[in-house]
Design a protein around this motif. Structure first.
Motif, PDB file in Angstrom:
ATOM      1  N   VAL A 103      24.453  11.437   0.164  1.00 38.43           N
ATOM      2  CA  VAL A 103      24.305  11.423   1.620  1.00 38.43           C
ATOM      3  C   VAL A 103      23.146  10.555   2.087  1.00 38.43           C
ATOM      4  CG1 VAL A 103      23.867  12.845   3.663  1.00 38.43           C
ATOM      5  CG2 VAL A 103      25.335  13.712   1.830  1.00 38.43           C
ATOM      6  N   LEU A 104      21.932  10.861   1.633  1.00 36.65           N
ATOM      7  CA  LEU A 104      20.730  10.262   2.198  1.00 36.65           C
ATOM      8  C   LEU A 104      20.165   9.186   1.277  1.00 36.65           C
ATOM      9  CD1 LEU A 104      18.876  10.498   4.692  1.00 36.65           C
ATOM     10  CD2 LEU A 104      17.432  12.039   3.355  1.00 36.65           C
ATOM     11  N   ALA A 105      19.911   8.003   1.845  1.00 42.24           N
ATOM     12  CA  ALA A 105      19.487   6.848   1.045  1.00 42.24           C
ATOM     13  C   ALA A 105      17.989   6.787   0.841  1.00 42.24           C
ATOM     14  CB  ALA A 105      19.981   5.563   1.701  1.00 42.24           C
ATOM     15  N   MET A 106      17.302   7.902   0.985  1.00 35.99           N
ATOM     16  CA  MET A 106      15.874   7.980   0.671  1.00 35.99           C
ATOM     17  C   MET A 106      15.590   9.341   0.072  1.00 35.99           C
ATOM     18  SD  MET A 106      14.267   8.384   4.470  1.00 35.99           S
ATOM     19  CE  MET A 106      15.467   7.221   5.084  1.00 35.99           C
ATOM     20  N   SER A 107      14.521   9.433  -0.684  1.00 33.09           N
ATOM     21  CA  SER A 107      14.249  10.668  -1.427  1.00 33.09           C
ATOM     22  C   SER A 107      13.196  11.555  -0.771  1.00 33.09           C
ATOM     23  CB  SER A 107      13.809  10.321  -2.853  1.00 33.09           C
ATOM     24  OG  SER A 107      12.684   9.452  -2.833  1.00 33.09           O
TER      25      SER A 107
ATOM     26  N   ARG B 200      22.060   7.626  -3.253  1.00 29.89           N
ATOM     27  CA  ARG B 200      21.805   8.596  -2.196  1.00 29.89           C
ATOM     28  C   ARG B 200      21.596   9.995  -2.792  1.00 29.89           C
ATOM     29  NH1 ARG B 200      23.413   6.501   2.868  1.00 29.89           N
ATOM     30  NH2 ARG B 200      24.553   4.537   2.671  1.00 29.89           N
ATOM     31  N   VAL B 201      20.751  10.771  -2.134  1.00 35.68           N
ATOM     32  CA  VAL B 201      20.557  12.168  -2.526  1.00 35.68           C
ATOM     33  C   VAL B 201      21.800  12.940  -2.105  1.00 35.68           C
ATOM     34  CG1 VAL B 201      19.126  14.230  -2.301  1.00 35.68           C
ATOM     35  CG2 VAL B 201      18.064  11.957  -2.188  1.00 35.68           C
TER      36      VAL B 201
ATOM     37  N   PHE C 149      15.313  19.173  -1.706  1.00 35.64           N
ATOM     38  CA  PHE C 149      15.141  17.975  -2.533  1.00 35.64           C
ATOM     39  C   PHE C 149      14.395  16.858  -1.802  1.00 35.64           C
ATOM     40  CE2 PHE C 149      19.534  19.735  -2.903  1.00 35.64           C
ATOM     41  CZ  PHE C 149      19.284  20.555  -3.982  1.00 35.64           C
ATOM     42  N   VAL C 150      14.592  16.785  -0.480  1.00 38.96           N
ATOM     43  CA  VAL C 150      14.017  15.699   0.320  1.00 38.96           C
ATOM     44  C   VAL C 150      12.762  16.225   1.009  1.00 38.96           C
ATOM     45  CG1 VAL C 150      14.442  14.039   2.172  1.00 38.96           C
ATOM     46  CG2 VAL C 150      16.306  14.687   0.627  1.00 38.96           C
TER      47      VAL C 150
ATOM     48  N   LEU D   9       0.826  -1.204   0.000  1.00 39.24           N
ATOM     49  CA  LEU D   9       0.000   0.000   0.000  1.00 39.24           C
ATOM     50  C   LEU D   9       0.858   1.251   0.000  1.00 39.24           C
ATOM     51  CD1 LEU D   9      -2.864  -0.993   2.465  1.00 39.24           C
ATOM     52  CD2 LEU D   9      -2.818  -1.152  -0.034  1.00 39.24           C
ATOM     53  N   SER D  10       2.173   1.081  -0.089  1.00 42.69           N
ATOM     54  CA  SER D  10       3.082   2.213  -0.212  1.00 42.69           C
ATOM     55  C   SER D  10       4.250   1.804  -1.097  1.00 42.69           C
ATOM     56  CB  SER D  10       3.585   2.671   1.166  1.00 42.69           C
ATOM     57  OG  SER D  10       4.329   1.645   1.796  1.00 42.69           O
ATOM     58  N   ASP D  11       4.881   2.785  -1.694  1.00 42.32           N
ATOM     59  CA  ASP D  11       6.019   2.561  -2.578  1.00 42.32           C
ATOM     60  C   ASP D  11       7.224   3.284  -1.987  1.00 42.32           C
ATOM     61  OD1 ASP D  11       7.658   1.953  -4.665  1.00 42.32           O
ATOM     62  OD2 ASP D  11       6.577   3.101  -6.187  1.00 42.32           O
ATOM     63  N   ASP D  12       8.267   2.534  -1.616  1.00 46.49           N
ATOM     64  CA  ASP D  12       9.422   3.112  -0.944  1.00 46.49           C
ATOM     65  C   ASP D  12       9.982   4.306  -1.722  1.00 46.49           C
ATOM     66  OD1 ASP D  12       8.995   0.887   0.582  1.00 46.49           O
ATOM     67  OD2 ASP D  12      10.919  -0.068   0.154  1.00 46.49           O
ATOM     68  N   HIS D  13      10.290   5.365  -1.000  1.00 43.88           N
ATOM     69  CA  HIS D  13      10.870   6.554  -1.623  1.00 43.88           C
ATOM     70  C   HIS D  13      12.384   6.408  -1.674  1.00 43.88           C
ATOM     71  CE1 HIS D  13       6.978   8.719  -0.458  1.00 43.88           C
ATOM     72  NE2 HIS D  13       7.016   8.635  -1.773  1.00 43.88           N
ATOM     73  N   LYS D  14      12.872   5.806  -2.749  1.00 42.66           N
ATOM     74  CA  LYS D  14      14.292   5.611  -2.981  1.00 42.66           C
ATOM     75  C   LYS D  14      14.765   6.597  -4.053  1.00 42.66           C
ATOM     76  CE  LYS D  14      15.009   2.034  -0.234  1.00 42.66           C
ATOM     77  NZ  LYS D  14      15.934   2.136   0.922  1.00 42.66           N
ATOM     78  N   PRO D  15      15.995   7.117  -3.925  1.00 43.01           N
ATOM     79  CA  PRO D  15      16.482   8.109  -4.896  1.00 43.01           C
ATOM     80  C   PRO D  15      16.536   7.602  -6.332  1.00 43.01           C
ATOM     81  CG  PRO D  15      17.846   8.112  -2.930  1.00 43.01           C
ATOM     82  CD  PRO D  15      16.941   6.930  -2.820  1.00 43.01           C
TER      83      PRO D  15
END
Length: 370
Positions: A252-256, A248-249, A267-268, A219-225
């Motif tokens: 640095v960050l492994a989620m978008s 990574r964004v 951006f995030v 029911l959700s779609d992972d927010h990956k960069p």
């Protein structure tokens, strides 16, 4: 949530300090509480102490909602924090399990609330997985659902209320941290049940799935960069996606998408993706969890494991234990919400002795649904 150490070093250099502030982290285990709000009609019953809160709705005036704190949580010798509750009519039950696992600190938080608002039963479930510290996740646990229930359009346009509340809570968190030299962030995967209407909202890479007729449906779609649409959004805003062990964004960050993360806020974003659907007899249970579970337990496995447990608390505990056994290196937190549907039986057909025997129909008669 593992955040690249580069982010911390950038913050240290920018602020000319030797170490990041960590004061909040030592309280993360002390302040972990599960608060559940129940309607004054007493339709829900858990046998816990109740206290009354006034919540102001700018459109409809004041609303009175009873809040129940389920304390103390059960912490066993293995360090698992578990608990759960069940509605008095048996139509809904919930269990949770949270475990620090192999991490040195605990940055996962969770929240469950229920209330009676304008004659409607409302239940809210949330997983908040912090990175770069625990403060952002803790802030969401303390404020997100409270803010949502205060939104003037919560009952009339729930989807809009969720979107605006996510953004406003993110802005409020950043404002509260403006004089603190750190850059905490957090995911949020939430399920809001208004009557039989379910809204699942997600920011980050925590995840919610549902078991429907025995099948695992995300029911959700992972927010990956590296998601095509997310990469395009970030690059259009002037950001970059880099490979540093994973995508990574800014390297640095492994989620978008995330709450907090001031340095990458352009951006995030904290805008949620929302799915809404009506609950029917095919919906068996929800599983909400941090990526400490999903990194090692596929959706289908999560449903299969949860189906073997009679109570949702046991199912949540089994899922967290399995993730740890399979080698998860992250904090692991899970909520299982089970729907109890009334069973309908077909009326018994009695033979008519005067009637001639009928030929067997070519197809089976359709069963009536609930």
């Amino acid at each position: 949530m593992v955040c690249n150490s580069f982010l911390r070093s950038v913050i240290v250099q920018a602020c000319h300090i030797g170490v990041l502030a960590q004061g909040r982290e030592q309280f993360s285990n002390i302040k972990r509480t599960l608060s559940v709000g129940f309607g004054v009609s007493n339709k829900w019953s858990c046998g816990f102490k109740t206290s009354t809160k006034m919540m102001v709705d700018s459109a409809a005036g004041e609303k009175r909602v009873s809040i129940v704190d389920m304390l103390p949580e059960k912490v066993d010798d293995g360090g698992y924090i578990c608990g759960g509750w069940k509605s008095e009519d048996g139509k809904l039950s919930c269990g949770y399990s949270s475990f620090r696992g192999r991490r040195s600190t605990m940055e996962d938080f969770y929240d469950v609330k229920a209330a009676m608002i304008e004659g409607q039963t409302v239940c809210m479930f949330g997983i908040f997985d912090g990175h770069g510290g625990s403060r952002a996740a803790e802030y969401l646990k303390e404020n997100l659902f409270e803010n949502l229930m205060k939104h003037p359009q919560f009952m009339t346009d729930t989807k809009l209320a969720i979107t605006e509340t996510y953004k406003q809570t993110d802005a409020a968190f950043l404002e509260s941290e403006k004089d603190i030299y750190r850059d905490d962030g957090s995911t949020a995967s939430t399920a809001v049940l208004v009557g039989n209407h379910l809204y699942v909202a997600n920011v980050g890479d925590s995840r919610t799935i549902v078991s429907k007729a025995g099948k695992a449906i995300p029911l959700s779609d992972d927010h990956k960069p590296n998601r095509i649409d997310e990469r395009k959004r970030i690059e259009s805003a002037g950001g970059v996606i880099m490979w540093a062990g994973t995508w990574r964004v800014g390297g640095v960050l492994a989620m978008s998408r995330a709450f907090g993360n001031r340095m990458l806020k352009q951006f995030v974003v904290a805008e949620p993706e929302i799915q809404d659907l009506e609950i029917n007899h095919e919906f068996e249970f929800l599983v909400l969890a941090s990526d400490g579970l999903w990194d090692v337990v596929p959706n289908e496995d999560a449903v299969s494991l949860a189906q073997t447990a009679e109570e949702p608390e046991a199912a949540a505990r089994k899922l967290t234990e399995t993730a740890f056994t399979r080698g998860s290196s992250d904090n692991i937190t899970c909520i299982v919400v089970r729907f109890g549907h009334e069973k309908t039986e077909s009326p018994e057909l009695k033979p008519n002795p005067k009637a001639e025997p009928e030929a067997k129909p070519e197809t089976e008669p359709k069963q009536t649904s609930e």
